[in-house]
Write a protein that holds these residues in place. Structure first.
Motif, PDB file in Angstrom:
ATOM      1  N   SER A 144       0.851  -1.191   0.000  1.00  0.00           N
ATOM      2  CA  SER A 144       0.000   0.000   0.000  1.00  0.00           C
ATOM      3  C   SER A 144       0.883   1.236   0.000  1.00  0.00           C
ATOM      4  CB  SER A 144      -0.891  -0.009   1.255  1.00  0.00           C
ATOM      5  OG  SER A 144      -1.836   1.034   1.217  1.00  0.00           O
ATOM      6  N   ASP A 162       1.742   4.948   1.752  1.00  0.00           N
ATOM      7  CA  ASP A 162       1.555   5.537   3.088  1.00  0.00           C
ATOM      8  C   ASP A 162       0.738   6.827   3.038  1.00  0.00           C
ATOM      9  OD1 ASP A 162       3.364   7.435   2.138  1.00  0.00           O
ATOM     10  OD2 ASP A 162       4.806   7.204   3.776  1.00  0.00           O
ATOM     11  N   LYS A 163       0.285   7.200   1.820  1.00  0.00           N
ATOM     12  CA  LYS A 163      -0.625   8.341   1.664  1.00  0.00           C
ATOM     13  C   LYS A 163      -1.959   7.876   1.061  1.00  0.00           C
ATOM     14  CE  LYS A 163       2.020  11.645   3.244  1.00  0.00           C
ATOM     15  NZ  LYS A 163       2.896  10.752   4.022  1.00  0.00           N
ATOM     16  N   MET A 219      -3.887   6.345   5.623  1.00  0.00           N
ATOM     17  CA  MET A 219      -2.517   6.863   5.514  1.00  0.00           C
ATOM     18  C   MET A 219      -1.507   5.910   6.170  1.00  0.00           C
ATOM     19  SD  MET A 219      -3.460   9.296   3.719  1.00  0.00           S
ATOM     20  CE  MET A 219      -3.616  11.022   3.358  1.00  0.00           C
ATOM     21  N   GLY A 220      -1.694   4.643   5.899  1.00  0.00           N
ATOM     22  CA  GLY A 220      -0.777   3.611   6.397  1.00  0.00           C
ATOM     23  C   GLY A 220      -1.193   2.968   7.698  1.00  0.00           C
ATOM     24  N   LYS A 221      -1.937   3.675   8.528  1.00  0.00           N
ATOM     25  CA  LYS A 221      -2.283   3.159   9.863  1.00  0.00           C
ATOM     26  C   LYS A 221      -3.198   1.942   9.794  1.00  0.00           C
ATOM     27  CE  LYS A 221      -1.840   7.665  12.138  1.00  0.00           C
ATOM     28  NZ  LYS A 221      -2.581   8.755  12.847  1.00  0.00           N
ATOM     29  N   LYS A 223      -1.468  -1.175   8.212  1.00  0.00           N
ATOM     30  CA  LYS A 223      -0.487  -1.732   9.158  1.00  0.00           C
ATOM     31  C   LYS A 223      -1.185  -2.652  10.161  1.00  0.00           C
ATOM     32  CE  LYS A 223       3.124   1.833   9.307  1.00  0.00           C
ATOM     33  NZ  LYS A 223       3.685   2.935  10.120  1.00  0.00           N
ATOM     34  N   LEU A 233       5.065  -0.830   2.613  1.00  0.00           N
ATOM     35  CA  LEU A 233       4.391   0.465   2.566  1.00  0.00           C
ATOM     36  C   LEU A 233       5.289   1.416   1.781  1.00  0.00           C
ATOM     37  CD1 LEU A 233       1.722   1.488   3.856  1.00  0.00           C
ATOM     38  CD2 LEU A 233       3.097   2.410   5.730  1.00  0.00           C
ATOM     39  N   TYR A 234       4.780   1.937   0.669  1.00  0.00           N
ATOM     40  CA  TYR A 234       5.577   2.789  -0.200  1.00  0.00           C
ATOM     41  C   TYR A 234       5.412   4.257   0.176  1.00  0.00           C
ATOM     42  CZ  TYR A 234       6.155  -1.320  -3.183  1.00  0.00           C
ATOM     43  OH  TYR A 234       6.474  -2.575  -3.656  1.00  0.00           O
ATOM     44  N   LYS A 235       6.529   4.916   0.391  1.00  0.00           N
ATOM     45  CA  LYS A 235       6.523   6.316   0.812  1.00  0.00           C
ATOM     46  C   LYS A 235       5.942   7.215  -0.278  1.00  0.00           C
ATOM     47  CE  LYS A 235       9.532   9.864   2.838  1.00  0.00           C
ATOM     48  NZ  LYS A 235       8.646  10.075   3.991  1.00  0.00           N
TER      49      LYS A 235
END
Length: 311
Positions: A248, A250-251, A257-259, A262, A280-282
């Motif tokens: 996914s 991270d935005k 937004m990643g939470k 995770k 998780l892709y920045k």
């Protein structure tokens, strides 16, 4: 490389359209990938990853979920659902495609790749038919959003009682898609939230098969399904030997937004999944396969698959 299309009839009399990308004849057939697309889109959008998989020795099948893409009777029926449980119907349709695959490839197990809504369907699917699968790939999946999800579920139930399940509703559409897009103000389009690649966003916005409006029951059933699959029982009922890849951005507002995503990965790990990979892709938004770094993501998926699938 070429692809073919076909249809099959569901147990309740609907016609489902699907694509098939045969594997490269110059390579040994490694495996079969079945794709389950997200809400509002269609399987045809997965041609780029399907063609890469073809070249790598994988055969790819992907159906347009009912009321989506070419499975809709006509443009007027895009998004219109008159059944009793969209989530269950879509999973049953996926199962029928799996049965077609099994007849054509009786000695191969299936790798299931689900994106967004398709990832939610896939997570339920593996609790029932996981033994037929060689691996599971989840793109843009989500936990149950306690705030937005709970409000949406309550609203969908309430509005369905007033307006009927088969009518659309602007309020629910705005509740989700507009909220997702607000994360990326100032907005250039209505769908900035799917990718930071402007070209991909423009292609999606102009897609004649994109669905913006849905029957209330679609929202209701997806929210119910999301709540169910994020309960402990679903994680516990997932086969422990099944390799799982979760990726996914991270935005990604769908993954909170990643939470949220995770939490999903942690719960699979806690439930005893032996081979779990989470990436998780920045800076990535909802569609990592259509992001500015899509080549990196595609290669990561291929590398992960090749390590787990024996030719």
């Amino acid at each position: 490389m070429n692809f073919t299309t076909d249809t099959y009839n569901t147990i309740d009399g609907k016609t489902i359209f699907y694509y098939k990308w045969p594997s490269n004849k110059n390579t040994t057939l490694k495996g079969i990938v079945q794709i389950s697309h997200g809400v509002g889109e269609h399987a045809g959008r997965y041609k780029p990853i399907a063609r890469i998989l073809q070249d790598e020795g994988y055969e790819v099948y992907a159906n347009d979920h009912r009321i989506h893409g070419k499975s809709a009777k006509s443009d007027a029926f895009l998004g219109f659902y008159d059944g009793n449980n969209y989530f269950s119907d879509a999973i049953n349709d996926m199962r029928q495609l799996s049965e077609i695959i099994k007849k054509e490839h009786p000695n191969k197990k299936i790798i299931l790749l689900g994106h967004s809504m398709g990832s939610l369907l896939s997570r339920e699917y593996v609790t029932k038919y996981g033994d037929d699968l060689e691996a599971l790939i989840l793109s843009g999946t989500a936990g149950f959003m306690k705030g937005l999800g709970s409000v949406g579920l309550f609203s969908a139930k309430f509005l369905s009682k007033i307006n009927g399940k088969h009518r659309s509703n602007e309020l629910l559409k705005n509740l989700f898609f507009t909220q997702f897009n607000k994360k990326f103000k100032p907005n250039r389009t209505k769908v900035d939230w799917i990718s930071s690649d402007k070209n991909q966003v423009d292609l999606f916005e102009a897609d004649p098969l994109r669905v913006e409006d849905f029957s209330l029951s679609v929202f209701l059933d997806i929210l119910k399904g999301s709540k169910k699959i994020n309960k402990s029982q679903t994680f516990l009922n997932t086969p422990k030997e099944l390799p799982i890849l979760i990726f996914s951005g991270d935005k990604d507002p769908v993954g909170e937004m990643g939470k949220g995503v995770k939490k999903v990965a942690k719960r699979y790990k806690k439930s005893g999944i032996k081979d779990l990979t989470f990436k998780l892709y920045k800076g990535g938004r909802h569609e990592m396969l259509n992001e500015v770094n899509k080549k990196e993501v595609e290669q990561d998926v291929i590398n992960w698959l090749n390590e787990r699938v024996k030719a």
